[in-house]
Write a protein that holds these residues in place. Structure first.
Motif, PDB file in Angstrom:
ATOM      1  N   LYS A 191       0.755  -1.021   0.006  1.00  0.00           N
ATOM      2  CA  LYS A 191       0.179  -0.199  -0.142  1.00  0.00           C
ATOM      3  C   LYS A 191       0.887   1.245   0.100  1.00  0.00           C
ATOM      4  O   LYS A 191       0.866   2.224  -0.739  1.00  0.00           O
ATOM      5  N   ALA A 192       1.745   1.152   0.747  1.00  0.00           N
ATOM      6  CA  ALA A 192       2.808   2.595   1.055  1.00  0.00           C
ATOM      7  C   ALA A 192       3.790   2.721  -0.410  1.00  0.00           C
ATOM      8  O   ALA A 192       3.860   3.625  -0.807  1.00  0.00           O
ATOM      9  N   LEU A 193       3.885   1.693  -0.957  1.00  0.00           N
ATOM     10  CA  LEU A 193       4.626   1.387  -2.155  1.00  0.00           C
ATOM     11  C   LEU A 193       3.821   2.064  -3.500  1.00  0.00           C
ATOM     12  O   LEU A 193       4.302   3.033  -4.322  1.00  0.00           O
ATOM     13  N   VAL A 194       2.374   1.654  -3.595  1.00  0.00           N
ATOM     14  CA  VAL A 194       1.527   2.149  -4.441  1.00  0.00           C
ATOM     15  C   VAL A 194       1.220   3.526  -4.270  1.00  0.00           C
ATOM     16  O   VAL A 194       1.340   4.428  -5.367  1.00  0.00           O
ATOM     17  N   LYS A 195       1.181   3.987  -3.233  1.00  0.00           N
ATOM     18  CA  LYS A 195       0.742   5.360  -2.763  1.00  0.00           C
ATOM     19  C   LYS A 195       2.015   6.305  -3.283  1.00  0.00           C
ATOM     20  O   LYS A 195       2.012   7.311  -3.786  1.00  0.00           O
ATOM     21  N   ALA A 196       3.106   5.888  -2.930  1.00  0.00           N
ATOM     22  CA  ALA A 196       4.366   6.560  -3.166  1.00  0.00           C
ATOM     23  C   ALA A 196       4.576   6.556  -5.084  1.00  0.00           C
ATOM     24  O   ALA A 196       4.976   7.583  -5.555  1.00  0.00           O
ATOM     25  N   ILE A 197       4.522   5.518  -5.545  1.00  0.00           N
ATOM     26  CA  ILE A 197       4.514   5.520  -7.100  1.00  0.00           C
ATOM     27  C   ILE A 197       3.305   6.402  -7.422  1.00  0.00           C
ATOM     28  O   ILE A 197       3.577   7.235  -8.551  1.00  0.00           O
ATOM     29  N   CYS A 198       2.002   6.483  -6.946  1.00  0.00           N
ATOM     30  CA  CYS A 198       1.016   7.393  -7.773  1.00  0.00           C
ATOM     31  C   CYS A 198       1.488   8.879  -7.424  1.00  0.00           C
ATOM     32  O   CYS A 198       0.959   9.700  -7.941  1.00  0.00           O
ATOM     33  N   GLY A 199       2.026   9.086  -6.244  1.00  0.00           N
ATOM     34  CA  GLY A 199       2.442  10.235  -5.790  1.00  0.00           C
ATOM     35  C   GLY A 199       3.724  11.148  -6.692  1.00  0.00           C
ATOM     36  O   GLY A 199       3.935  12.100  -6.522  1.00  0.00           O
ATOM     37  N   GLU A 200       4.271  10.378  -7.559  1.00  0.00           N
ATOM     38  CA  GLU A 200       5.461  10.738  -8.235  1.00  0.00           C
ATOM     39  C   GLU A 200       4.733  11.859  -9.310  1.00  0.00           C
ATOM     40  O   GLU A 200       3.851  11.579 -10.081  1.00  0.00           O
ATOM     41  N   PRO A 201       5.462  13.026  -9.207  1.00  0.00           N
ATOM     42  CA  PRO A 201       4.865  14.095 -10.472  1.00  0.00           C
ATOM     43  C   PRO A 201       5.174  13.564 -11.923  1.00  0.00           C
ATOM     44  O   PRO A 201       4.189  13.678 -12.723  1.00  0.00           O
ATOM     45  N   GLU A 202       6.176  12.817 -12.170  1.00  0.00           N
ATOM     46  CA  GLU A 202       6.377  12.050 -13.432  1.00  0.00           C
ATOM     47  C   GLU A 202       6.976  10.966 -13.105  1.00  0.00           C
ATOM     48  O   GLU A 202       8.004  10.892 -12.236  1.00  0.00           O
ATOM     49  N   PRO A 203       6.640   9.774 -13.596  1.00  0.00           N
ATOM     50  CA  PRO A 203       7.180   8.428 -13.286  1.00  0.00           C
ATOM     51  C   PRO A 203       8.572   8.465 -13.743  1.00  0.00           C
ATOM     52  O   PRO A 203       8.882   8.907 -15.003  1.00  0.00           O
ATOM     53  N   SER A 204       9.800   7.985 -13.172  1.00  0.00           N
ATOM     54  CA  SER A 204      11.169   7.893 -13.725  1.00  0.00           C
ATOM     55  C   SER A 204      10.830   7.026 -14.837  1.00  0.00           C
ATOM     56  O   SER A 204      10.112   5.937 -14.978  1.00  0.00           O
ATOM     57  N   PRO A 205      11.984   6.621 -15.749  1.00  0.00           N
ATOM     58  CA  PRO A 205      11.840   5.682 -16.880  1.00  0.00           C
ATOM     59  C   PRO A 205      11.847   4.429 -16.391  1.00  0.00           C
ATOM     60  O   PRO A 205      11.089   3.541 -16.976  1.00  0.00           O
ATOM     61  N   LEU A 206      12.392   4.019 -15.244  1.00  0.00           N
ATOM     62  CA  LEU A 206      12.232   2.581 -14.773  1.00  0.00           C
ATOM     63  C   LEU A 206      10.845   2.528 -14.198  1.00  0.00           C
ATOM     64  O   LEU A 206      10.278   1.362 -14.647  1.00  0.00           O
ATOM     65  N   LEU A 207      10.290   3.246 -13.607  1.00  0.00           N
ATOM     66  CA  LEU A 207       8.655   3.021 -13.135  1.00  0.00           C
ATOM     67  C   LEU A 207       7.752   2.943 -14.319  1.00  0.00           C
ATOM     68  O   LEU A 207       6.889   2.262 -14.183  1.00  0.00           O
ATOM     69  N   GLN A 208       8.271   3.696 -15.438  1.00  0.00           N
ATOM     70  CA  GLN A 208       7.401   3.936 -16.472  1.00  0.00           C
ATOM     71  C   GLN A 208       7.583   2.481 -17.152  1.00  0.00           C
ATOM     72  O   GLN A 208       6.362   1.812 -17.497  1.00  0.00           O
ATOM     73  N   LYS A 209       8.701   1.616 -17.211  1.00  0.00           N
ATOM     74  CA  LYS A 209       8.775   0.212 -17.521  1.00  0.00           C
ATOM     75  C   LYS A 209       7.952  -0.567 -16.898  1.00  0.00           C
ATOM     76  O   LYS A 209       7.487  -1.557 -17.238  1.00  0.00           O
ATOM     77  N   ILE A 210       8.085  -0.545 -15.626  1.00  0.00           N
ATOM     78  CA  ILE A 210       7.631  -1.244 -14.399  1.00  0.00           C
ATOM     79  C   ILE A 210       6.044  -1.164 -14.452  1.00  0.00           C
ATOM     80  O   ILE A 210       5.210  -2.483 -14.556  1.00  0.00           O
ATOM     81  N   THR A 211       5.387  -0.240 -14.678  1.00  0.00           N
ATOM     82  CA  THR A 211       3.786   0.080 -14.516  1.00  0.00           C
ATOM     83  C   THR A 211       3.396   0.065 -16.032  1.00  0.00           C
ATOM     84  O   THR A 211       2.235  -0.252 -16.263  1.00  0.00           O
ATOM     85  N   GLY A 212       4.147   0.106 -17.066  1.00  0.00           N
ATOM     86  CA  GLY A 212       3.836   0.456 -18.761  1.00  0.00           C
ATOM     87  C   GLY A 212       3.146   1.562 -18.755  1.00  0.00           C
ATOM     88  O   GLY A 212       2.188   1.664 -19.782  1.00  0.00           O
ATOM     89  N   CYS A 213       3.281   2.888 -18.039  1.00  0.00           N
ATOM     90  CA  CYS A 213       2.485   3.888 -18.137  1.00  0.00           C
ATOM     91  C   CYS A 213       3.538   5.132 -18.084  1.00  0.00           C
ATOM     92  O   CYS A 213       4.489   5.122 -17.584  1.00  0.00           O
TER      93      CYS A 213
END
Length: 655
Positions: free
Chosen positions: A471-493
């Motif tokens: 839950k804490a990780l999901v909240k942190a990921i959704c709170g990013e102003p722009e997902p980093s290139p790595l988070l983009q690849k992991i989430t597909g967004c």
């Protein structure tokens, strides 16, 4: 007979792979796929070598390559694997323009459903009437010799042994047929490349394996018909030991040791299109001074300097020395270069600082001759300065301290308690300071934890602790102003606009399923089932690398029968030896038998591991020559990408 000196032989083989291309480059545009370009960059002398051989231009073989070939009547295509999927589409796009009348394809494997004759026919069809095509099978594979002891196969950078699912499968159940089609193709390509490499080195190898995918690769190599023919006549005996990366992912994501090369590779941005080398900002050597942090690098420097002996020697120091010694070595090389050019250098003793190195670099700035003579060296020293000043470098020690704390805690507490200690440290973007861990940092720490701890007792307490962290990780990921290139690849967004809470939750659920699988990776091991020393009243808990355990076993002077290092027989003689050894005194093949040892890490290796292998063999088995081969050189971030990014080894659809 003693094995040839591996480093000199490997350098020769790396150049040999490019001979068919250099011989045909004259008055042609040369197109390289990304893996071929990376091999040329580290071991083939770079694009300059092709231009010196008469090439009109050197281009990337990509979807947009068609426009690059405008007007060229001759084209040479260098592809690292088989002509299929996106590679085939790019070649077809260039030839479909109609300008190319003569094309050469230098490839490392056959296209689906055809040998050289069929391939030539396909290329002629794509060119249209009157076109001439030549298919040249390459000899040795395209290798990237990153250092004296390390060579990579860039074409297989996405290779990673599959994680065991819940409850299995056991190593005995995994055969080539059980692998997904794309992984099966990667294993076939790897076996073909290794056979070609060993043929060029004149090796007669015994194959050994640690781990399920390594077992498949070793068995395939042992039974591969061309390899069996080669082994009948080859002069030099060698042991090749395949090790699955997924058995010890703590080694891939951990911040071990005190190595400058590892830090440079981890913190500087990657060179575009490359998996290993980085961009070095060269602005300090120019009049283009800017304080704008966001200003992009126009013409980057890099680490690979195959044609510069001084720079190559310094890079070897970065790979093999402790950071403090490596930085002193950088200063020594710089002072010597400045003295040779009669530059007014003021030598100072004591601690080397990035500011001091920068002031020495400035001396070269307005002296074009000195710049030209020492360009490779200056790029490596600039990489050092930029790494030492990088904010991520100061975080390195934080990681190291936290990993040590985790080792202690894992020994004393159950996993739920360790996860609960991690929970308050997961902060969203608005709450974080520069010293706090980012979302990607937590993925690094979680992989480290689950890999070190091994099999976990599941139950309600663990599930509850994992749910809170999720839950804490999901909240942190959704709170990013722009997902980093790595988070983009992991989430597909690719943007925060389409990164919904559901998509983040799905990605984090998948990650935690993988983490459970990572913890199970060594469940079938008997000897190497732990990489954690729990510690005692007198000793701190510590991490004991799986690769270190394997190499120590290989170098054991008592030659005990290895329990988890499995020998792969290549024919009846070996099978009889193994069978007779059960009731007669027959020496079973042992990986320490031969004067040349090759360790192949299937799924990537780190700088620290390469150094550890080199030092261990030199100490425990002097006289044995060792090289490390792998599919990739890993940093903590690239290991996370390989594990969790969704595009890993996607099937390459044929056209």
């Amino acid at each position: 007979m003693a094995a040839p000196v591996p480093e000199l032989q490997l350098r020769r083989v790396c150049r040999q792979a490019w001979e068919p291309v250099l011989a045909r480059a004259r008055r042609a545009v040369v197109f390289l796929d990304a893996a071929s370009a990376e091999a040329l960059h580290w071991g083939g002398g770079g694009a300059g070598e092709l231009l010196a051989a008469g090439a009109l231009a050197v281009r990337a073989l990509a979807a947009e390559a068609a426009a690059e070939a405008a007007g060229a009547a001759r084209a040479v295509f260098v592809v690292s694997g088989a002509l299929r999927g996106g590679t085939a589409a790019a070649v077809r796009g260039v030839l479909g323009q109609g300008a190319v009348r003569h094309c050469v394809l230098v490839s490392g494997g056959e296209a689906e459903g055809g040998g050289p004759a069929e391939l030539e026919e396909t290329l002629r069809r794509w060119m249209g009437e009157g076109g001439r095509a030549e298919v040249v099978p390459r000899g040795p594979p395209l290798l990237a010799p990153v250092s004296a002891e390390l060579c990579l196969l860039p074409a297989l950078a996405a290779l990673l042994p599959p994680l065991p699912g819940p409850g299995g499968p056991g190593p005995a159940e995994v055969g080539p047929a059980a692998l997904p089609a794309e992984l099966r193709a990667a294993v076939r390509a790897l076996v073909g490349d290794l056979d070609a490499l060993f043929a060029a080195l004149g090796l007669r190898e015994e194959s050994f394996a640690v781990g399920a995918l390594s077992r498949v690769v070793a068995a395939e190599l042992a039974s591969y018909a061309p390899a069996r023919n080669r082994r009948r006549t080859a002069a030099h005996k060698a042991s090749v030991v395949f090790v699955d990366r997924t058995l010890d992912l703590a080694g891939a994501v951990g911040h071990h040791g005190d190595n400058l090369a590892e830090k440079i590779l981890s913190v500087l941005p990657k060179l575009p299109g490359h998996k290993t080398d980085v961009m070095v900002n060269m602005a300090e050597l120019t009049a283009l001074q800017t304080t704008d942090e966001t200003c992009s690098i126009i013409a980057p420097g890099c680490l690979a300097q195959p044609n510069d002996p001084a720079a190559k020697a310094l890079w070897e120091s970065f790979m093999n020395l402790k950071q403090k010694e490596a930085v002193m070595e950088a200063r020594r090389h710089l002072v010597e270069a400045a003295s040779r050019e009669n530059l007014p250098i003021k030598m100072s003793m004591g601690r080397v600082t990035p500011e001091q190195l920068s002031s020495y670099i400035q001396l070269f700035r307005n002296n074009l001759k000195a710049l030209e003579n020492h360009c490779g060296l200056l790029q490596l020293v600039l990489a050092t300065v930029q790494t030492l000043k990088h904010p991520q470098t100061s975080k390195w020690d934080n990681f190291l301290a936290f990993e040590r704390l985790l080792l202690q805690t894992i020994g004393e507490s159950e996993m739920p308690s360790v996860l609960n200690q991690l929970l308050p440290m997961i902060k969203s973007y608005n709450e974080r300071t520069k010293d706090d861990y980012t979302c990607e940092d937590f993925l690094v720490l979680l992989v480290y934890m689950y890999s070190v701890v091994g099999e976990i007792r599941s139950g309600k307490e663990l599930e509850a602790a994992e749910e809170e962290v999720k839950k804490a990780l999901v909240k942190a990921i959704c709170g990013e102003p722009e997902p980093s290139p790595l988070l983009q690849k992991i989430t597909g967004c690719d943007s925060s606009l389409n990164l919904t809470s559901q998509k983040a939750t799905d990605a984090v659920d998948d990650i935690f399923q993988s983490l459970r699988d990572i913890a199970r990776a060594r469940m079938h091991m008997k000897q190497f089932n732990s990489i954690h020393n729990a510690g005692s009243n007198t000793h701190q808990a510590s991490y004991k690398p799986l690769l270190k355990q394997v190499v120590e076993e290989i170098c054991n002077p008592d030659r005990p029968d290895p329990v988890d290092i499995e020998h792969m027989s290549s024919g009846l003689t070996d099978l009889l030896k193994t069978g007779f050894s059960m009731f007669m005194k027959v020496n079973r093949p042992h990986p320490g038998d031969h004067p040349f040892l090759i360790i192949f890490m299937v799924g990537g290796v780190t700088v620290s591991e390469v150094k550890m292998v080199k030092d261990l063999v030199a100490t425990r088995k002097p006289g044995t020559q060792v090289i490390v081969l792998s599919s990739a050189l890993l940093t903590p971030r690239s290991a996370i990408e390989l594990l969790f990014a969704t595009d890993r080894l996607q099937p390459d659809t044929d056209i």
